[in-house]
Motif scaffolding. Structure first.
Motif, short mmCIF file in Angstrom:
data_model
loop_
_atom_site.label_atom_id
_atom_site.label_comp_id
_atom_site.label_asym_id
_atom_site.label_seq_id
_atom_site.Cartn_x
_atom_site.Cartn_y
_atom_site.Cartn_z
N LEU A 32 0.80 -1.23 0.00
CA LEU A 32 0.00 0.00 0.00
C LEU A 32 0.83 1.27 0.00
O LEU A 32 0.35 2.33 -0.41
CB LEU A 32 -0.96 0.00 1.19
N GLY A 33 2.06 1.19 0.46
CA GLY A 33 2.91 2.38 0.49
C GLY A 33 2.26 3.51 1.25
O GLY A 33 1.63 3.30 2.30
N ASP A 34 2.37 4.72 0.72
CA ASP A 34 1.83 5.92 1.38
C ASP A 34 0.31 5.96 1.40
O ASP A 34 -0.27 6.81 2.07
CB ASP A 34 2.36 7.18 0.71
N THR A 35 -0.34 5.08 0.65
CA THR A 35 -1.81 5.05 0.66
C THR A 35 -2.33 4.71 2.05
O THR A 35 -3.36 5.22 2.46
CB THR A 35 -2.32 4.01 -0.36
N ARG A 38 -2.13 4.15 8.34
CA ARG A 38 -1.77 3.26 9.45
C ARG A 38 -2.31 1.86 9.16
O ARG A 38 -3.26 1.70 8.40
CB ARG A 38 -2.28 3.79 10.78
N VAL A 39 -1.67 0.87 9.77
CA VAL A 39 -2.10 -0.52 9.66
C VAL A 39 -2.16 -1.05 11.09
O VAL A 39 -1.16 -1.02 11.81
CB VAL A 39 -1.12 -1.37 8.81
N ASP A 40 -3.36 -1.49 11.50
CA ASP A 40 -3.58 -1.91 12.89
C ASP A 40 -4.10 -3.33 12.98
O ASP A 40 -4.91 -3.76 12.16
CB ASP A 40 -4.62 -0.99 13.55
N ASP A 57 -7.55 -10.25 11.86
CA ASP A 57 -8.26 -9.08 11.35
C ASP A 57 -7.30 -7.91 11.43
O ASP A 57 -6.70 -7.64 12.47
CB ASP A 57 -9.52 -8.80 12.18
N ILE A 58 -7.16 -7.23 10.30
CA ILE A 58 -6.26 -6.10 10.19
C ILE A 58 -7.03 -4.95 9.56
O ILE A 58 -7.85 -5.17 8.66
CB ILE A 58 -5.02 -6.47 9.34
N GLN A 59 -6.79 -3.76 10.05
CA GLN A 59 -7.41 -2.56 9.47
C GLN A 59 -6.32 -1.68 8.88
O GLN A 59 -5.37 -1.33 9.57
CB GLN A 59 -8.17 -1.78 10.54
N ALA A 60 -6.47 -1.37 7.60
CA ALA A 60 -5.61 -0.38 6.95
C ALA A 60 -6.45 0.88 6.77
O ALA A 60 -7.54 0.83 6.22
CB ALA A 60 -5.10 -0.89 5.61
N THR A 61 -5.93 1.99 7.26
CA THR A 61 -6.64 3.26 7.21
C THR A 61 -6.07 4.11 6.08
O THR A 61 -4.85 4.25 5.96
CB THR A 61 -6.48 4.00 8.55
N VAL A 62 -6.97 4.65 5.26
CA VAL A 62 -6.59 5.55 4.17
C VAL A 62 -7.23 6.91 4.41
O VAL A 62 -8.14 7.04 5.23
CB VAL A 62 -7.00 4.98 2.79
N ALA A 63 -6.77 7.93 3.70
CA ALA A 63 -7.22 9.30 3.95
C ALA A 63 -8.57 9.62 3.34
O ALA A 63 -9.35 10.38 3.92
CB ALA A 63 -6.18 10.30 3.46
N ASP A 122 -9.95 7.23 7.33
CA ASP A 122 -9.54 7.88 8.57
C ASP A 122 -10.64 8.79 9.11
O ASP A 122 -11.24 9.58 8.37
CB ASP A 122 -8.28 8.70 8.31
N GLY A 123 -10.90 8.68 10.41
CA GLY A 123 -11.85 9.57 11.08
C GLY A 123 -13.30 9.18 10.98
O GLY A 123 -14.15 9.81 11.61
#
Length: 191
Positions: A32-35, A38-40, A57-63, A122-123
């Motif tokens: 994902l790089g800068d996309t 955060r990865v939680d 279960d993993i969450q990747a957050t994008v803007a 995000d948010g």
């Protein structure tokens, strides 16, 4: 809809789930790089001592929402498989605006460690929900133990699909989440 081939198996906590997450998160970050902001590690395998399905279960957050589709494209190019989930269930007392619950779900490439990767913005309410739910259970081991017992009993029931199992769990998770909101306010918890 995903059909159940086998019964849902809730297993004992595995002390290596955290390390397995770190290894998998590194792969996700490279793809994902800068996309990814955060990865939680989220879900039951992220809570020490909590019984769970042996699926990280993993969450990747994008803007932004367009970045959800960009992330999916990057992951599918790397042989991850997109699943039909395009939103989370709305939670009583939280925003009802559909945009707050949008997500994408992808699973690991074939023959790799089982992963459900939730991509969220995000948010938004659903992004916060996953993190607060995890942190509340980490801080309240008795609640986590009760939730684990519920999952064991629920897994023993007959379901036609994994979605049916998830639909049963959703209101129970909300019952945990609602006092988690109060706890977050009292303790100053923040994403």
């Amino acid at each position: 809809m995903i059909s159940l081939m086998n019964a849902i198996a809730i297993v004992r906590p595995d002390d290596t789930w955290g390390a397995q997450f770190e290894k998998t998160a590194e792969v996700i970050r490279r793809i994902l790089g800068d996309t990814a902001l955060r990865v939680d590690h989220i879900g039951s395998t992220s809570v020490p001592g909590l019984a769970a399905k042996d699926i990280l279960d993993i969450q990747a957050t994008v803007a932004t929402e367009p970045e959800l589709d960009d992330a999916v494209e990057r992951l599918t190019t790397a042989d991850w498989e997109i699943r039909p989930a395009r939103r989370d269930h709305p939670v009583p007392g939280l925003p009802t605006d559909e945009i707050q619950w949008v997500k994408r779900l992808v699973v690991e490439p074939m023959y790799r460690r089982r992963v459900n990767l939730h991509l969220r913005v995000d948010g938004r309410a659903n992004q916060r929900y996953a993190l607060l739910f995890r942190d509340y259970l980490r801080a309240h081991p008795d609640t986590a133990a009760a939730y684990g017992e519920f999952k064991r009993r629920a897994a023993a029931l007959k379901f036609d699909t994994v979605n049916d199992y998830a639909d049963l769990k959703d209101p129970v998770c909300d019952l945990i989440y609602l006092p988690a909101e109060e706890w977050a306010g009292r303790t100053g918890w923040a994403v």
